[in-house]
Design a protein around this motif. Structure first.
Motif, PDB file in Angstrom:
ATOM      1  N   TYR A  53       9.495  34.893 -12.007  1.00  0.00           N
ATOM      2  CA  TYR A  53       9.628  34.741 -13.461  1.00  0.00           C
ATOM      3  C   TYR A  53      10.546  35.821 -14.038  1.00  0.00           C
ATOM      4  O   TYR A  53      11.375  35.552 -14.922  1.00  0.00           O
ATOM      5  CB  TYR A  53       8.253  34.796 -14.103  1.00  0.00           C
ATOM      6  N   ARG A  57      13.973  35.281 -16.162  1.00  0.00           N
ATOM      7  CA  ARG A  57      14.214  35.891 -17.477  1.00  0.00           C
ATOM      8  C   ARG A  57      15.519  36.682 -17.492  1.00  0.00           C
ATOM      9  O   ARG A  57      16.288  36.626 -18.456  1.00  0.00           O
ATOM     10  CB  ARG A  57      13.054  36.811 -17.836  1.00  0.00           C
ATOM     11  N   ALA A  62      14.864  31.561 -18.473  1.00  0.00           N
ATOM     12  CA  ALA A  62      13.450  31.411 -18.803  1.00  0.00           C
ATOM     13  C   ALA A  62      13.258  30.815 -20.173  1.00  0.00           C
ATOM     14  O   ALA A  62      12.287  30.105 -20.427  1.00  0.00           O
ATOM     15  CB  ALA A  62      12.740  32.764 -18.726  1.00  0.00           C
ATOM     16  N   GLY A 167       5.659  30.448 -19.808  1.00  0.00           N
ATOM     17  CA  GLY A 167       6.623  30.650 -18.734  1.00  0.00           C
ATOM     18  C   GLY A 167       5.977  31.027 -17.420  1.00  0.00           C
ATOM     19  O   GLY A 167       6.258  30.424 -16.376  1.00  0.00           O
ATOM     20  N   ILE A 168       5.068  32.016 -17.413  1.00  0.00           N
ATOM     21  CA  ILE A 168       4.423  32.433 -16.171  1.00  0.00           C
ATOM     22  C   ILE A 168       3.442  31.374 -15.681  1.00  0.00           C
ATOM     23  O   ILE A 168       3.251  31.187 -14.470  1.00  0.00           O
ATOM     24  CB  ILE A 168       3.731  33.809 -16.350  1.00  0.00           C
ATOM     25  N   ILE A 171       5.229  28.826 -13.561  1.00  0.00           N
ATOM     26  CA  ILE A 171       5.533  29.344 -12.222  1.00  0.00           C
ATOM     27  C   ILE A 171       4.273  29.340 -11.343  1.00  0.00           C
ATOM     28  O   ILE A 171       4.312  28.954 -10.166  1.00  0.00           O
ATOM     29  CB  ILE A 171       6.119  30.771 -12.311  1.00  0.00           C
TER      30      ILE A 171
END
Length: 490
Positions: A53, A57, A62, A167-168, A171
């Protein structure tokens, strides 16, 4: 002997309990080891997901933001405090261009190439239009200079592309991890991830706190629940072998206990049988001794009536001895196929009448016989053995009844052969004893009373019926009597 057997029982049970306790302790240790391995793999997966991640970014993939980093300056200074302790200070200055703000674009989208050129020209013309963010932090407690430099880069990444839960989470889901994620602001600076493990047997979990912008004290909390089924599946072969081995050993110990109990019971039955047999054989032998003494008296032998009584008593005593030895002989056979049978056809009514006449009725009992057997009913069986079957059932009916006994014998053709019934109005058989009365030496409640017997009569009857390939059943009501039914195949 009984104390030794009781001690052996206690030791065997204690051994089973101790073995189970040790096995459970070992399995729990194995479970903790497998759980620790699973948590290690989860921790590595989370660390890799965070690196992936962070890389996304830094590449600007991201988010779809319009913020572009144009310049960052990193400074690190070392010194000593008043007591001579080494200090470290870091300063990061990041100049940020807000493209949408400068160009007057309201919607969220990426800038076109023409817009980027226009933006660069505007920045070159006036740096006052560029937002500057600056952070100066005492990093003396950072583990190393490298970690301090990395913290400054994370500060830059957070400005360029803010860290988001969504976002995380995307993943982590790609790595098949379902976690609870939250962003927190810590009270103090932390430089490295911190892991908290919950090794609960029912709901194990792992919580990882990782700083993503150390200089701003920002951190992400990722908490993953670990299903116990996954841990048990990982140790499936070990668990299966342990369970199979435990069951096998417990069954062996239980089998040992049951074998000892059976041998103890057989020993008690043997002693009881020997005592009862001596008592039973003593009576006809005493009668024979008395008769022999009478025969040796010339004056008594002159009386014809006395002579007839002595010879009659002698015959009855010898018949009783012969019956006892016949039972013992047949019961000693290992299988019913070893019992020799002489199958002939004969009239059943004649056999029953002869068997009833040969039974010695005690003087203390009033016995009434009745039978309902067709005069022309013919049966194929071993005549001697069938006579013994009837005699034993009638003798039992008389023995286990009151002073006035009614015995009814019947027979009729049935689909399986010829059914013979012997019914009485005696004491009856309790339901608890009904399934055991055909066992060797078993006498039920009668053994506690003063009724003589070796507990072999019904065993002998069933053995002879089985030798013929027949069946025997009993219906009984305590206090009202019993009915035995024998089916002899034809």
């Amino acid at each position: 002997m009984e104390k030794k057997i009781t001690t052996l029982y206690i030791l065997s049970i204690a051994a089973i309990i101790a073995f189970l306790g040790m096995q459970l302790y070992w399995l729990y240790g194995r479970y903790e080891y497998s759980l620790n391995e699973y948590q290690n793999r989860t921790e590595i997966t989370v660390a890799n997901a965070l690196k992936e991640y962070d890389k996304a970014r830094s590449n600007g993939s991201a988010t779809e933001g319009d913020t572009v980093r144009v310049l960052s300056r990193f400074q690190m200074s070392h010194g000593k405090d008043s007591i001579g302790k080494q200090t470290r200070n870091v300063t990061v200055t990041t100049n940020v261009i807000s493209g949408a703000k400068l160009l007057g674009i309201k919607e969220k989208r990426k800038l076109t190439s023409d817009e980027m050129k226009q933006l660069e020209k505007m920045v070159l013309d006036s740096l006052d239009m560029v937002d500057a963010k600056r952070a100066t932090v005492d990093a003396s407690n950072a583990p190393s200079d490298g970690i301090a430099w990395n913290a400054m880069k994370n500060f830059e990444s957070e400005i360029q592309s803010p860290f988001t839960v969504e976002g995380i989470d995307s993943i982590l889901r790609k790595h098949n991890l379902d976690a609870e994620i939250s962003l927190i602001l810590q009270d103090s600076l932390t430089w490295e991830p911190v892991t908290h493990r919950n090794s609960s047997l029912l709901s194990p979990a792992i919580k990882i706190i990782t700083p993503y912008s150390e200089l701003e004290r920002k951190a992400v909390v990722i908490e993953c629940g670990i299903p116990s089924s996954e841990v048990l599946r990982a140790m499936g072969l070990t668990l299966a072998l342990a369970v199979i081995l435990s069951i096998f050993l417990i069954l062996c110990l239980v089998w040992q206990i049951k074998t000892i109990a059976k041998l103890t019971r057989l020993d008690k039955m043997r002693n009881s049988f020997i005592t009862t047999m001596i008592h039973e054989l003593k009576r006809p032998i005493s009668t024979l001794k008395m008769c022999v003494s009478g025969i040796d008296n010339d004056k008594l032998m002159e009386d014809a009536q006395v002579r007839r009584e002595l010879t009659g008593e002698t015959r009855i005593a010898l018949d009783n001895l012969s019956a006892y030895f016949s039972k013992l002989r047949d019961i000693t056979f290992n299988t019913v196929e070893q019992i020799p049978l002489n199958i002939t056809s004969f009239n059943l009514a004649d056999l029953v009448n002869g068997a009833v006449k040969s039974i010695a009725v005690p003087n203390t009992r009033q016995v009434k016989f009745s039978h309902n057997i067709p005069d022309d009913l013919t049966i194929s069986a071993d005549r001697s053995h069938l006579s013994n079957i009837v005699i034993n059932l009638v003798e039992n009916a008389i023995k286990y009844s009151g002073d006035e006994v009614a015995v009814s014998i019947g027979a009729h053709a049935s689909p399986g052969g010829i059914a013979i019934t012997v019914a009485d109005n005696g004491y009856g058989i309790s339901p608890a004893d009904r399934g055991k009365i055909f066992n060797r030496f078993y006498r039920g409640k009668a053994s506690a009373g003063d009724i003589p017997g070796m507990g072999l009569g019904l065993t002998y009857v069933k053995l002879l019926v089985d030798a013929h390939g027949g069946e025997i059943a009993v219906e009984s009501t305590p206090g009202k009597g019993s009915t035995f039914t024998i089916i002899m195949p034809q």
